[in-house]
Scaffold this motif. Structure first.
Motif, PDB file in Angstrom:
ATOM      1  N   LEU B 105     147.992 117.672  49.734  1.00 52.95           N
ATOM      2  CA  LEU B 105     147.581 116.529  50.549  1.00 52.95           C
ATOM      3  C   LEU B 105     147.488 116.998  51.991  1.00 52.95           C
ATOM      4  O   LEU B 105     148.311 117.784  52.447  1.00 52.95           O
ATOM      5  CB  LEU B 105     148.614 115.404  50.432  1.00 52.95           C
ATOM      6  N   ASN B 106     146.494 116.497  52.705  1.00 53.55           N
ATOM      7  CA  ASN B 106     146.352 116.881  54.106  1.00 53.55           C
ATOM      8  C   ASN B 106     147.464 116.229  54.923  1.00 53.55           C
ATOM      9  O   ASN B 106     147.576 115.010  54.955  1.00 53.55           O
ATOM     10  CB  ASN B 106     144.985 116.435  54.612  1.00 53.55           C
ATOM     11  N   PRO B 107     148.291 117.052  55.599  1.00 56.36           N
ATOM     12  CA  PRO B 107     149.457 116.494  56.275  1.00 56.36           C
ATOM     13  C   PRO B 107     149.105 115.545  57.421  1.00 56.36           C
ATOM     14  O   PRO B 107     149.926 114.714  57.793  1.00 56.36           O
ATOM     15  CB  PRO B 107     150.191 117.728  56.807  1.00 56.36           C
ATOM     16  N   SER B 108     147.918 115.653  57.977  1.00 55.91           N
ATOM     17  CA  SER B 108     147.654 114.842  59.166  1.00 55.91           C
ATOM     18  C   SER B 108     146.671 113.701  58.910  1.00 55.91           C
ATOM     19  O   SER B 108     146.122 113.142  59.851  1.00 55.91           O
ATOM     20  CB  SER B 108     147.168 115.725  60.310  1.00 55.91           C
ATOM     21  N   TYR B 153     151.717 108.497  56.198  1.00 53.23           N
ATOM     22  CA  TYR B 153     151.314 109.899  56.117  1.00 53.23           C
ATOM     23  C   TYR B 153     152.032 110.543  54.938  1.00 53.23           C
ATOM     24  O   TYR B 153     153.112 110.096  54.544  1.00 53.23           O
ATOM     25  CB  TYR B 153     151.670 110.629  57.410  1.00 53.23           C
ATOM     26  N   HIS B 155     153.974 112.979  54.500  1.00 54.90           N
ATOM     27  CA  HIS B 155     155.373 113.383  54.589  1.00 54.90           C
ATOM     28  C   HIS B 155     156.325 112.195  54.495  1.00 54.90           C
ATOM     29  O   HIS B 155     157.530 112.381  54.399  1.00 54.90           O
ATOM     30  CB  HIS B 155     155.620 114.155  55.884  1.00 54.90           C
TER      31      HIS B 155
END
Lengths: 291, 329
Positions: B105-108, B153, B155
């Motif tokens: 998954l794209n963290p940002s 997000y 995280h």
């Protein structure tokens, strides 16, 4: 932030050149010069002068110019907008160069495109911006008079200096963008983004670049700080009445209050910019969020 | 279901080049998946499972130097399609979930945005409609408070929840094939079970076929319709689940089954398979399994056993299919 003005303060006291002599004129009688020293306060020991200066600065009192008798703060604030717009335009130029070329180099790494990008970056880094500025002036103001030769009244005046600044700074940022992009493009979430069937441009600019810009942003912020103070020679080349030129001429004239106030101001702006970059960083990177 | 075929891989081989050496990762495999089928591809790490799945999506890394064979999906050979057409299939007809959702998954980018992307791109939904669809999907995959989850997000989710986000992403356009590459390996046992059940529910409710890649036979025991066993870049046995568990033919399959802990084997010592998986750089000649096989004969060292049909739906690549294994040679 206080360190730089302090160093500047004492260096000014050590280097030869007496402001009283400059103000009074070199052939003035010695009593006149001595009187002036007393009036300016430069006859006292440096530490005492320093104490007095710090106390007045704490009250936001920067003194008046020895030469023009205008308040230092007014002189600085008059010149600062130009320097700021030059730095902003320069940064914009730098990013406009660095981001697309950096992405291109990263995507086509180890190909001819990448090598051209790296050659450009090497040249850009090696070429001092003032020299590039002179070349640009000769080309686009003298040979083909598309832009004005000197002065700073219109946006047109800012084009050549900001391009010169932008190429130099952009060359550094380009390498950074390239390295960061190569790293991000090798990450797993890129495969996931491709597996969703997104077009390559979306994968690159929306997914990879977003993460690659984080380290770039930090460096760009520091560079922006430098641009605010560091475009001194460039301002000289383009005869732009900015902050850099103000300080430079103050140095020539031993105008102590202006030099001291100017360096303090630049140091303050530099710190402020770094602070703003940190704030911006937490805004861009969701993993660092304050409060 | 009839006899129509969703995906048909024929004689696929994939070769990498690294440090000027050719590394055959996949060495000629055949695989057929029917619509709505749960097909498990089982093998130890390095057997070529992931490479096989990435070839289907044509997302292999650039150091692949040779890709041969054909992958027919609804009568189109995926390996012949233009990049443009292929991109339209990805995420829409064939999608994929991965082993470590945290990395994939794209963290940002917010979870909702990442799920919305494919919906908006493939189905042309408006922002608002896509948001509603994401809420539906999040509910479907069992994320509580979908409205809140959309703006989180990655995280901020636990690993299990991240995998649910990935699944929502993968099923967002109702694909007909979902490739699941060890989706539960990085999860806790309890969460593994939940994810498997979720996938089964989705498979049944939307008639989606699943190619489930795993090294764990135990985990697909109840879920799979068909199981194919891969070893050193080849499929060595393929059968409907029940058949495979009741009458395994290849010695490797039988040793694998013997190594699964179960209630009946309580108290006895679990059997392992002697030796290790061959490195793809030097796969033994003949049958790749012969150095570890208790049945190996001279013939096995010299000739490659073909994958032959033993009975309906049961194929095996061994010269001695079903021959009794000596328990302690």
């Amino acid at each position: 932030m206080l360190l730089i003005p302090t160093v500047v303060f004492f260096v000014l006291r050590i280097i030869p050149g007496d402001p009283a002599l400059v103000v009074a004129g070199f052939d003035a009688p010695s009593e006149v010069v001595e009187n002036l020293r007393v009036k300016l306060g430069t006859h006292r020991p440096p530490l005492v002068q320093y104490e007095e200066w710090i106390l007045s600065v704490a009250q936001l009192e920067f003194g008046t110019s020895l030469i023009s008798n205008e308040p230092v703060l007014k002189l600085i604030l008059d010149r600062f907008p130009l320097t700021l717009s030059l730095a902003v335009a320069g940064m914009l130029c730098a990013l406009l160069i660095a981001i697309p070329l950096g992405v291109m180099s990263a995507v086509r790494r180890w190909t001819l495109w990448d090598y051209w990008g790296m050659v450009f970056s090497q040249i850009g880094i090696s070429m001092p911006s003032f020299w590039l500025g002179i070349i640009l002036l000769l080309l686009f103001a003298v040979k083909y008079p598309l832009f004005p030769l000197f002065g700073g009244d219109s946006p047109w005046h800012l084009v050549l200096p900001s391009v010169a600044l932008g190429i130099n700074r952009g060359a550094v940022l380009l390498r950074l963008v390239r390295t960061a992009m190569i790293e991000e493009l090798g990450k797993e979430y890129i495969i996931a983004a491709r597996s969703k069937g997104l077009p390559e441009l979306v994968v690159r600019y929306r997914h990879a670049l977003r993460n690659a810009l984080l380290p770039v942003l930090t460096i760009a912020g520091i560079q922006f700080g430098y641009m605010l103070g560091g475009a001194i020679i460039l301002e000289q080349v383009f005869s732009l009445p900015g902050l850099g030129r103000l300080i430079l001429s103050a140095v020539f004239q031993r105008d102590f209050p202006v030099i001291q106030g100017g360096t303090l101001f630049i140091a303050a702006v530099f710190s402020l910019v770094n602070f703003l970059v940190d704030l911006l960083y937490s805004l861009v990177n969701p993993r660092i969020r304050v409060g | 279901m009839g006899t129509e075929v969703l995906l048909e891989i024929k004689d696929l081989s994939v070769e990498f080049t690294a440090h000027q050496r050719r590394i055959p990762a996949v060495r000629g495999i055949d695989l057929t998946i029917l619509p709505g089928q749960f097909h498990a591809l089982v093998g130890e790490s390095g057997a070529g499972k992931t490479v096989t799945s990435l070839s289907i999506l044509r997302l292999l890394p650039p150091n692949v130097t040779s890709l041969r064979g054909s992958i027919k999906f609804n009568d189109h050979d995926l390996l012949q399609l233009s990049e443009e057409v292929m991109r339209n299939l990805r995420g829409r007809e064939i999608s994929m979930i991965f082993q470590e959702p945290a990395k994939y998954l794209n963290p940002s980018l917010k979870a909702g945005v990442q799920v919305m992307e494919s919906i908006r791109y493939h189905m042309g939904y408006s922002e608002k409609a896509a948001r509603e669809r994401v809420c539906e999907l999040f509910e479907k995959v069992g994320l509580s408070d979908p409205e809140l989850a959309i703006d989180r997000y990655p995280h901020e989710f636990s690993v299990g929840m991240k995998q649910r986000v990935m699944i929502a992403m993968a099923i967002s356009c109702n694909p007909s094939l979902l490739i699941a590459d060890e989706p539960t390996t990085s999860l806790d046992v309890g969460v593994q079970r939940q994810i498997i059940h979720l996938l089964l529910d989705l498979q049944r409710s939307s008639k989606m076929a699943i190619l489930y890649i795993t090294h764990d036979l135990g985990i697909v025991r109840y879920a799979a319709d068909v199981i194919s066993i891969m070893y050193a870049g080849k499929i060595i046995e393929s059968a409907p689940k029940d058949l495979l568990f009741t009458s395994p033919l290849h010695p490797y399959t039988r040793l694998l089954l013997a190594s699964i802990p179960s209630r009946e084997k309580r108290g006895t010592r679990l059997q392992g398979i002697p030796g290790t998986v061959p490195n793809p750089e030097d796969i033994p000649p003949g049958c790749a399994f012969h150095p570890r096989c208790p049945l190996a004969q001279q013939k096995c060292k010299e000739n490659v056993p073909p994958l032959v049909r033993i009975e309906a739906g049961h194929r095996c690549a061994c010269f001695f299919p079903g021959k009794e294994l000596r328990s302690n040679p």
